[in-house]
Design a protein around this motif. Structure first.
Motif, PDB file in Angstrom:
ATOM      1  N   ALA A 221     -13.884  13.773  -8.639  1.00  0.00           N
ATOM      2  CA  ALA A 221     -15.366  12.985  -8.985  1.00  0.00           C
ATOM      3  C   ALA A 221     -15.318  12.595 -10.422  1.00  0.00           C
ATOM      4  O   ALA A 221     -16.221  11.782 -10.880  1.00  0.00           O
ATOM      5  CB  ALA A 221     -16.446  14.172  -8.682  1.00  0.00           C
ATOM      6  N   PHE A 222     -14.715  13.237 -11.258  1.00  0.00           N
ATOM      7  CA  PHE A 222     -14.705  13.047 -12.547  1.00  0.00           C
ATOM      8  C   PHE A 222     -13.498  12.443 -13.152  1.00  0.00           C
ATOM      9  O   PHE A 222     -13.303  12.362 -14.237  1.00  0.00           O
ATOM     10  CB  PHE A 222     -15.085  14.380 -13.293  1.00  0.00           C
ATOM     11  N   THR A 223     -12.404  12.470 -12.391  1.00  0.00           N
ATOM     12  CA  THR A 223     -11.140  11.746 -12.985  1.00  0.00           C
ATOM     13  C   THR A 223     -10.765  10.582 -12.178  1.00  0.00           C
ATOM     14  O   THR A 223     -10.659  10.563 -10.979  1.00  0.00           O
ATOM     15  CB  THR A 223      -9.962  12.813 -12.692  1.00  0.00           C
ATOM     16  N   ARG A 224     -10.554   9.509 -12.835  1.00  0.00           N
ATOM     17  CA  ARG A 224     -10.078   8.254 -12.381  1.00  0.00           C
ATOM     18  C   ARG A 224      -8.948   8.309 -11.239  1.00  0.00           C
ATOM     19  O   ARG A 224      -8.077   8.821 -11.904  1.00  0.00           O
ATOM     20  CB  ARG A 224     -10.197   6.969 -13.300  1.00  0.00           C
ATOM     21  N   GLY A 225      -8.926   7.792 -10.159  1.00  0.00           N
ATOM     22  CA  GLY A 225      -7.838   7.714  -9.229  1.00  0.00           C
ATOM     23  C   GLY A 225      -7.929   6.854  -8.238  1.00  0.00           C
ATOM     24  O   GLY A 225      -8.607   5.646  -8.353  1.00  0.00           O
ATOM     25  N   VAL A 226      -7.348   7.023  -6.928  1.00  0.00           N
ATOM     26  CA  VAL A 226      -7.487   6.130  -6.030  1.00  0.00           C
ATOM     27  C   VAL A 226      -8.848   6.224  -5.168  1.00  0.00           C
ATOM     28  O   VAL A 226      -9.652   6.955  -5.592  1.00  0.00           O
ATOM     29  CB  VAL A 226      -6.361   6.555  -4.821  1.00  0.00           C
ATOM     30  N   SER A 227      -9.114   5.224  -4.520  1.00  0.00           N
ATOM     31  CA  SER A 227     -10.415   5.065  -3.856  1.00  0.00           C
ATOM     32  C   SER A 227     -10.611   6.290  -2.757  1.00  0.00           C
ATOM     33  O   SER A 227      -9.734   7.037  -2.579  1.00  0.00           O
ATOM     34  CB  SER A 227     -10.398   3.687  -3.193  1.00  0.00           C
ATOM     35  N   GLY A 228     -11.986   6.382  -2.590  1.00  0.00           N
ATOM     36  CA  GLY A 228     -12.236   7.604  -1.684  1.00  0.00           C
ATOM     37  C   GLY A 228     -11.347   7.381  -0.311  1.00  0.00           C
ATOM     38  O   GLY A 228     -10.954   8.618   0.032  1.00  0.00           O
ATOM     39  N   GLY A 229     -11.328   6.375   0.224  1.00  0.00           N
ATOM     40  CA  GLY A 229     -10.457   6.220   1.465  1.00  0.00           C
ATOM     41  C   GLY A 229      -9.284   6.693   1.344  1.00  0.00           C
ATOM     42  O   GLY A 229      -8.596   7.135   2.205  1.00  0.00           O
ATOM     43  N   GLU A 230      -8.581   6.076   0.448  1.00  0.00           N
ATOM     44  CA  GLU A 230      -7.346   6.325  -0.014  1.00  0.00           C
ATOM     45  C   GLU A 230      -6.966   7.861  -0.159  1.00  0.00           C
ATOM     46  O   GLU A 230      -6.185   8.441   0.187  1.00  0.00           O
ATOM     47  CB  GLU A 230      -6.841   5.485  -1.208  1.00  0.00           C
ATOM     48  N   ARG A 231      -7.879   8.391  -1.041  1.00  0.00           N
ATOM     49  CA  ARG A 231      -7.771   9.960  -1.153  1.00  0.00           C
ATOM     50  C   ARG A 231      -7.967  10.813   0.081  1.00  0.00           C
ATOM     51  O   ARG A 231      -7.151  11.649   0.373  1.00  0.00           O
ATOM     52  CB  ARG A 231      -8.877  10.410  -2.056  1.00  0.00           C
ATOM     53  N   THR A1239     -14.706  17.473 -26.256  1.00  0.00           N
ATOM     54  CA  THR A1239     -13.420  17.460 -25.489  1.00  0.00           C
ATOM     55  C   THR A1239     -13.437  16.752 -24.211  1.00  0.00           C
ATOM     56  O   THR A1239     -14.540  16.963 -23.527  1.00  0.00           O
ATOM     57  CB  THR A1239     -12.694  18.738 -25.660  1.00  0.00           C
ATOM     58  N   PRO A1240     -12.297  16.519 -23.376  1.00  0.00           N
ATOM     59  CA  PRO A1240     -12.420  15.836 -22.172  1.00  0.00           C
ATOM     60  C   PRO A1240     -12.801  16.796 -21.163  1.00  0.00           C
ATOM     61  O   PRO A1240     -13.301  16.508 -19.960  1.00  0.00           O
ATOM     62  CB  PRO A1240     -10.993  15.237 -22.125  1.00  0.00           C
ATOM     63  N   ASN A1241     -12.182  18.163 -21.169  1.00  0.00           N
ATOM     64  CA  ASN A1241     -12.440  19.224 -20.136  1.00  0.00           C
ATOM     65  C   ASN A1241     -12.651  20.379 -20.557  1.00  0.00           C
ATOM     66  O   ASN A1241     -12.332  20.642 -21.946  1.00  0.00           O
ATOM     67  CB  ASN A1241     -11.503  18.886 -18.882  1.00  0.00           C
ATOM     68  N   ALA A1242     -12.687  21.378 -19.870  1.00  0.00           N
ATOM     69  CA  ALA A1242     -13.030  22.970 -20.611  1.00  0.00           C
ATOM     70  C   ALA A1242     -11.641  23.415 -20.949  1.00  0.00           C
ATOM     71  O   ALA A1242     -11.760  24.217 -21.657  1.00  0.00           O
ATOM     72  CB  ALA A1242     -13.589  23.863 -19.169  1.00  0.00           C
ATOM     73  N   VAL A1243     -10.474  23.224 -20.195  1.00  0.00           N
ATOM     74  CA  VAL A1243      -9.216  23.785 -20.591  1.00  0.00           C
ATOM     75  C   VAL A1243      -8.708  23.062 -22.089  1.00  0.00           C
ATOM     76  O   VAL A1243      -8.346  23.995 -22.702  1.00  0.00           O
ATOM     77  CB  VAL A1243      -8.252  23.171 -19.541  1.00  0.00           C
ATOM     78  N   PHE A1244      -9.131  21.767 -22.221  1.00  0.00           N
ATOM     79  CA  PHE A1244      -8.768  21.217 -23.676  1.00  0.00           C
ATOM     80  C   PHE A1244      -9.423  22.090 -24.622  1.00  0.00           C
ATOM     81  O   PHE A1244      -9.164  22.124 -25.770  1.00  0.00           O
ATOM     82  CB  PHE A1244      -9.169  19.548 -23.403  1.00  0.00           C
TER      83      PHE A1244
END
Length: 1401
Positions: A221-231, A1239-1244
């Motif tokens: 939901a928060f990281t750009r990647g493949v489309s929903g159908g491809e996921r 920062t981009p995320n909590a771990v960072f």
């Protein structure tokens, strides 16, 4: 060598070469049959039986705790002992089910959301977690569920949610599963496990047509990647990689287009037939073509089995009862709709005799001959000869597939292989998140340089003693602080590990050891660079052996603390609980390391912390390594008397205030110093061994707890009612049998009401929205990639437009571009409203229902809708009208029963379908005035809910709205609701734009004219996707080329030009007030802050952990420094108890940042893009909502700490300290939020924290006194460090007026020259350097006794605190810094906020 898995003709291959067209497979784009047959052929060649098993069950009843509705306590209500809690009664989820799925059979389980389909699949997949009671017989072949546990990797379930590491690529994700499942005996022609995995990965990816995404991140939901159908397809092939015998697929076609969904089911059919699998599938919106692939059907309604038997008998059975299945309607929807009054159709003459409820239908089925026959089959199969043979062959085949050394475990690969493959994956994860890795290494180097320069060139005397000890403490502390981020990290991968464990891909121990193995070189580099820089800058012992021992001990300390915090992350079920434990233990460890409080001074009640503290052993080893065999002369203020006339005079001198120096000594050996600390150089290698033992122990603890991580059980979903809303939500807490009829009446009533008034209430739209020659390009590692290619079209008032195409064709991308939601890439073309450029207010004037349902979890449904209405409706509408409109939408979407329940989290709160309705509602209450975009609003809904949603959109269009919808798997009836269609092919190319026509006649004619007629009875929506993707029979064509050359395309172009020209000539109908936001900044601040306050008020776990951390750390601090006296050593104890106050911050900051980032993600994903409110009110709300809790935290810490060490209790001192502690709560919260803002995320963020906190702590004047800080830092960083002013104000308030009475062993003892008294000998010294000293026996002529300080003020002057008024001056400066850092939160959020992209002509 012939490839063992034939290369499939994938869609990607088709799209990459425009001239050469592959011959299509007849498997609907899932080119799997040949490969599967080859797999089966391989089995035959090697004379091994396929792994057939079968599953049967009878009298299966599943019960869970009735979580129909439970209370969510708030910060106040949780302390009320008298309130009623909801009763935990048992609720029957599945009631007396029976069935049998033999090898080679497919069973379709049908039911509406909440009917129990997922529960049935969970139990049939042998996952019983979360259910209170499971009774009845379930057998897998001839095995009981307990025996089948040993084969968990052969009985797998693909859940509805996709859980992945978002930064891994598609290929790496698939490759990992295939490598873990490579059999020991390889098929002919394959030599190695790697070759098998590579070929199998390639085969799986090609078979589902996602080879082109191999190097693309999976995303979430928060990281750009493949489309929903491809996921979704990645989820499917990861499941197929297990090579299981029994597959349970839970709504696996969600997010797939109709053609892909059909192709997938056909592929599963093929695999089931060839490999003898047992396949159980639940589907919503199953089209007839999909329905016909199954052998058997089971229909559930509220847990009761209404029908189970052959597929072809299901519809006739219901028709005999008096229900009518209309021609062309979905048979699956018909079967689930027989219990729904608004959906079912009754045959003429049966109006009085048909069964009205699920119970009556189930009773009719129970009396039928079919039930007896099917029950007999289910009960006899487990004892049949076929089942025995299958089970024996299955067990032999599974044993043959396992690698050597694997016997009882359900995994396939041996342990060494598991660790090796998991280690490779660990490095892929690190590489996928390079920014986090980079910040780790960069911050380590920066910190080493800062630390090295802070403790630079420590002298070889007693002044250097404190500095070198500080440097050793600093190096030990820093590695532990860096490791603190592991707690945050351990929660990100937990759901993936739970899923893989259910697939039996690997033992959890392999995952833990892979992390450890991956740590070894990375931490070696990290600790190496840190140690080299720090060690030589500080000027520690310049021998090779001393340096390498320092490096070795530091390295083991880093490994041990990293593993310690991982063990804490693994041991606790929730992040907040883990943060509390890690924050508390971290502070306890460094307080009891031996630096703050030396071993002989520790109170007996806490000395056990020292003995169980790995950092204490590291500190002792490093300290003894440095000071063994050294001599330390006393100089400066620690040599009494000293200065001109004393250093070489006839009188005596003595060390003072130096641990280990005996009275009368002018220097001491390093070993004396060590001995005074209870240290010994002989312990060095003993300590190293103990640190190694702790490391191994923490690895074992991590393995132990990781092995017990549970998959989320299915039995617990329920609505959450905030305790303060219990009166309004009373109806949800009634017994279910009372409640159901009420809600059904209410639904019918609200539906009819809303039908009547929707037309008058909804805002009418008059704007025409057009886009022309639209292209969108993004940069990828392989160069520019075109996602939209010359797309054009329009939406006008009263039009309901469908946007369709195969998964990955660019549907969501087009909506994002049209809705101005993209922040990256290049957009070319024109997007116009009424022939004019898009107005400033467009993003809030257009509704956009996104594919993912992102909401604030601790808000109620009504609150979410009111929040959207108040902020997004025009400012000239009164609040009363806005809230009245919310009531209309609540009626319209039938949310009346749910309006006072919380949105909640996955597993508790609203269901998928309820969330989707809320997402639609949030956009509708904004009264969108231009148009409404909806991205897959029907995904995850059952057929009836999908039809209701589209019927409702139709209603909106009828009221004058312009609506554009992307839609997957529409039934023929659903498709017929739409007016216009924009059909896209791979690469974002247009295939068709125009009218659909009555019964889809226009689109059918268009396809028929170009050689692709729609067969009679076929769903035109499914047919056209098949044609476009090349999945149907017949010749493959380039449909985008056909479109570009068609008269329809030319007509569309002139139509758009005409619309633009006409609209531009007339006054615009858009009510553009020129404002980006509908409401004023003050209104936004008020509403956002109110929502944040309510949310935090309900977040009891977060608030209570914050309180608990303050109480526990304050008690630890207070009782560690219990009743400090007034000796010389006690002055330092006084300093350290005050210094310990600072260390409440790391634990609380690491708990606070994930919450901040979670809220920021919600804001950036949805609310910012719809211009609901500005980023500044968002930051204000987050900051202000913390204020009341910070004041309570300050009070708790102060009360639990201040009085235990016996600090000054005068009103002036006590009140001043309380004020400073209140300000400190605000200060560190601001620092934590400033880091989180950018920062981009909590771990960072958790990796940036050590850099910031350690730097602030280092330069506050405690670890290195002001006079010894290097000039480079002393004149700027020292003065801009807020912790410096914090510490100094606290020290002045607690210590200034404190008298100092030295103990005998703390006095300087020496003789004056003959004939002089002590007073005359020291006169010059006490008038100069020794002005602060206290001569106890001025008239003595021998044995002078000198105490280093007279009052606390003398001590504070050595810390650059010259006057008492510095206390309040510095407290005021802390307030100024706090305000400034809150300003920094705003600035960093502003820098992070990107502008959305516009179309460039």
């Amino acid at each position: 060598m012939a490839a063992p898995f034939p290369s499939a003709d994938s869609e990607s291959a088709a799209s990459s070469t425009s001239n050469v067209k592959p011959v299509p497979s007849n498997q609907g784009g899932w080119h799997i049959a040949d490969g599967v047959r080859r797999l089966a052929g391989v089995d035959t060649d090697t004379e091994r039986q396929p792994k057939k098993l079968g599953v049967s069950w009878s009298e299966l009843t599943v019960k869970g705790v009735d979580s129909n509705a439970t209370f969510n306590e708030n910060v106040v209500s949780q302390f009320n002992p008298f309130q009623k809690s909801t009763k935990g009664e048992l609720k029957t989820i599945i009631d007396s089910s029976h069935g049998c799925v033999k090898p080679g059979e497919m069973l379709l389980v049908l039911g509406r959301p909440g009917a129990g389909c997922t529960t049935l699949l969970s139990v049939l997949a042998n996952n019983r977690l979360g259910f209170k009671e499971v009774t009845g017989d379930v057998t897998f072949g001839t095995m009981s569920p307990k025996e089948a546990k040993a084969y968990s990797g052969q009985i797998v379930m693909n859940t509805e949610e996709e859980v992945f590491f978002p930064t891994l690529t598609v290929k790496d994700t698939t490759d990992f599963a295939t490598r873990m499942k490579s059999p020991r005996n390889l098929p002919a022609g394959i030599k190695t496990q790697e070759e098998y995995a590579e070929e199998y990965t390639k085969f799986l990816m090609e078979s589902v047509g996602i080879s082109h995404t191999a190097k693309t991140r999976v995303g979430d939901a928060f990281t750009r990647g493949v489309s929903g159908g491809e996921r979704k397809r990645v989820s499917i092939i990861e499941c197929l990689a297990t090579r299981a015998s029994i597959y349970c697929w839970d709504n696996s076609t969600r997010g797939l287009d109709a053609s892909t969904a059909l192709g997938y089911i056909k592929a599963i059919r093929t695999m089931t037939d060839i490999l003898g699998l047992s396949t159980i599938v639940t589907l919503y919106q199953a089209g007839n073509a999909i329905y016909e692939q199954f052998d058997k059907v089971l229909v559930l309604d509220e847990g009761k089995q209404l029908y189970y038997g052959p597929r072809q008998h299901a519809v006739p059975f219901m028709e005999r009862l008096g229900f009518v299945c209309e021609d062309g309607s979905n048979q699956g929807d018909f079967l689930t709709g027989v219990t729904v009054p608004t959906e079912r159709r009754i045959a003429p003459g049966c109006e009085n005799s048909f069964p009205r409820t699920g119970d009556e239908i189930a009773a009719t089925y129970d009396r039928s001959e079919l039930k007896a026959r099917m029950l007999e089959e289910a009960q006899s199969y487990p004892t049949s000869e076929a089942a025995r043979d299958y089970t024996t062959a299955f067990q032999e085949r599974v044993a043959a597939d396992k690698h050597q050394g694997i016997r009882k475990s359900p995994v396939t690969a041996n342990f060494f292989s598991q660790v090796r493959i998991a280690t490779v994956r660990q490095y892929q994860l690190i590489w996928g998140d390079k920014s986090t890795m980079a910040i780790k290494q960069i911050s380590t180097l920066v910190q080493a340089l800062i630390g090295g320069s802070l403790f630079y060139n420590a002298p070889a005397n007693n002044l250097g003693l404190f500095i070198k000890s500080g440097a050793i403490f600093f190096s030990t502390l820093y590695h532990a602080l860096m490791a603190l981020g592991e707690v945050t990290d351990s929660f990100t991968g937990r759901p993936v590990l739970a899923k893989h464990r259910s697939f039996a891909l690997y033992h959890p121990a392999a995952f833990v050891i892979a992390q450890v193995v991956a740590d070894i070189p990375i931490l070696l580099f990290q600790v190496g660079q840190f140690s080299i820089v720090l060690y030589w800058l500080v000027g520690l012992k310049a021998t090779a052996s001393a340096f390498f021992i320092f490096l070795l001990i530091g390295y083991m300390n880093a490994l041990t603390m990293t593993q310690y915090f991982r063990a804490i992350g693994a041991a606790f079920p929730t992040f907040d609980a883990a943060t509390k434990a890690s924050g508390l233990s971290f502070v306890a460890f460094f307080m009891y390391m031996g630096y703050f409080i030396i071993k002989p001074s520790m109170h007996p009640w806490f000395v056990w912390i020292y003995w169980t503290n790995p950092m204490a052993y590291s500190f002792e080893a490093l300290t003894s390594n440095e000071f063994h065999n050294t001599f330390i002369p006393c100089v400066g203020p620690n040599l009494v008397p000293s200065g001109p006339g004393y250093d070489f005079g006839p009188g005596g001198q003595s060390c003072v205030g130096v641990t280990g120096a005996l009275p009368g000594d002018t220097g001491l050996s390093g070993d004396s110093y060590l001995s005074a600390l209870s240290y010994s150089h002989s312990h060095l290698w003993r300590n190293f061994g103990i640190i190694c033992a702790w490391w191994v122990f923490f690895v074992a603890v991590t393995i132990f707890f990781t092995s017990r991580w549970k998959l989320a059980g299915e039995g617990g979903r329920g609505l959450l009612i905030p305790r303060e809303k219990q009166r309004q939500a009373r109806h949800l807490l009634r017994a279910e049998d009372e409640e159901t009829p009420v809600s059904e009446e209410k639904k019918l009533d609200s539906g009819s009401q809303s039908d009547g008034n929707v037309e008058s209430d909804l805002l009418r739209n008059k704007s025409v929205f057009t886009w022309k020659s639209l292209s969108y390009t993004v940069k990828t590692p392989d160069g520019d990639r075109v996602l939209l290619d010359n797309v054009q079209g329009y939406v006008k008032p009263g039009m309901l437009g469908a946007l369709m195409g195969s998964s990955g064709a660019g549907k969501t991308t087009l909506l994002d571009v049209l809705a101005r939601r993209k922040t990256q890439g290049t957009i070319n073309g024109s997007v116009l409203v009424d022939g004019r450029p898009i107005p400033v207010s467009f993003q809030r004037s257009a509704g956009y229902v996104e594919q993912l349902d992102v909401h604030e979890p601790l808000t109620t449904v009504r609150e979410a809708l009111e929040f959207s209405a108040l902020l997004r409706q025009s400012s000239d509408i009164t609040d009363e009208e806005k809230l009245r409109y919310v009531d209309t939408i609540i009626d319209l979407l039938e949310l009346n029963d749910l309006e006072h329940t919380l949105v909640g989290f996955p597993g508790s709160g609203l269901s998928v379908e309820q969330r989707k309705r809320l997402t639609i509602g949030v956009e509708l209450v904004a009264k969108p005035s231009i148009l409404i975009f909806l991205d897959e609003p029907t995904s995850g809904l059952d057929g009836q809910a999908a039809f209701n949603t589209v019927r409702f959109l139709r209603k909106l269009a009828a009221a004058g709205q312009a609506v554009l919808v992307t839609i997957h798997q529409p039934s023929a009836q659903l498709f017929a609701q739409f007016d216009n269609l924009l059909l896209l092919a791979k690469g974002g190319k247009t295939v068709y734009f125009g009218d659909i026509g009555e019964n889809a006649s226009t689109i059918k004619d268009y396809l028929a004219r170009h050689g692709a007629p729609c067969p009679s009875g076929a769903n035109p929506a499914e047919h056209m996707i098949e044609v476009v993707t090349g999945a149907g029979d017949g010749e493959i064509k380039d449909w985008s080329e056909i479109w570009l050359e068609s008269p329809e395309q030319a007509k569309l172009t002139s139509e758009i030009d005409g619309m633009v020209e006409k609209a531009a000539a007339e006054p615009s109908t858009v009510n553009d007030d020129g404002n980006e936001f509908a409401t004023s900044i003050w209104t936004q601040n008020k509403l956002v802050t109110k929502r944040m306050n309510i949310s935090l008020f309900r977040n009891t776990e977060y608030v209570m952990n914050k309180f608990a951390l303050h109480v526990l750390l304050a008690l630890l601090n207070g009782f560690t420094f219990w009743m400090i006296g007034d000796s010389l050593n006690d002055l330092q104890q006084n300093l350290f108890t005050v210094f310990s106050v600072i260390f409440v911050s790391p634990g609380v900051i690491s708990q606070l940042q994930p919450l901040f980032i979670e809220r920021r993600n919600i804001f950036e994903t949805r609310e910012k893009k719809s211009k609901m409110y500005h980023w500044a009110p968002f930051v204000t709300g987050l900051i202000v909502s913390e204020f009341p809790y910070l004041i309570i935290c300050a009070l708790l810490y102060y009360v639990c700490w201040y009085f235990a060490p016996g600090l000054n209790t005068s009103p002036y001192s006590a009140g001043s300290v309380f004020f400073v502690i209140v300000v400190y709560e605000f200060l560190y919260t601001a620092i934590g939020q400033a880091i989180a803002a950018y920062t981009p995320n909590a771990v960072f963020a958790s990796l940036v924290n050590p850099l910031v906190i350690v730097t602030l702590v280092s330069f506050c004047g405690v670890t290195v006194p002001y006079s010894q800080i290097q000039p480079f830092w002393r004149y700027w960083l020292y003065y801009i460090d807020p912790f410096n002013y914090l510490m100094s104000s606290l020290m002045v308030f607690t210590t200034w007026s404190k008298p100092v009475r030295c103990r005998p062993n703390e006095l300087a003892l020496f003789d004056p020259p003959a004939g002089q008294t002590c007073a005359s000998y020291l006169q010059a010294y006490q008038n100069g350097m020794g002005a602060a000293t206290n001569l106890l026996n001025p008239n003595a002529s021998s044995g002078c006794q000198v105490c280093q300080y007279t009052t606390g003020a003398d001590y504070l002057r050595t810390l650059n605190l010259e006057e008492k008024y510095f206390g309040w001056r510095n407290a005021g400066l802390v307030v100024v810094f706090t305000v400034g850092i809150y300003g920094l939160v705003f600035l960093l959020m502003k820098l992070r906020t990107k502008q959305t992209k516009k179309a460039e002509p």
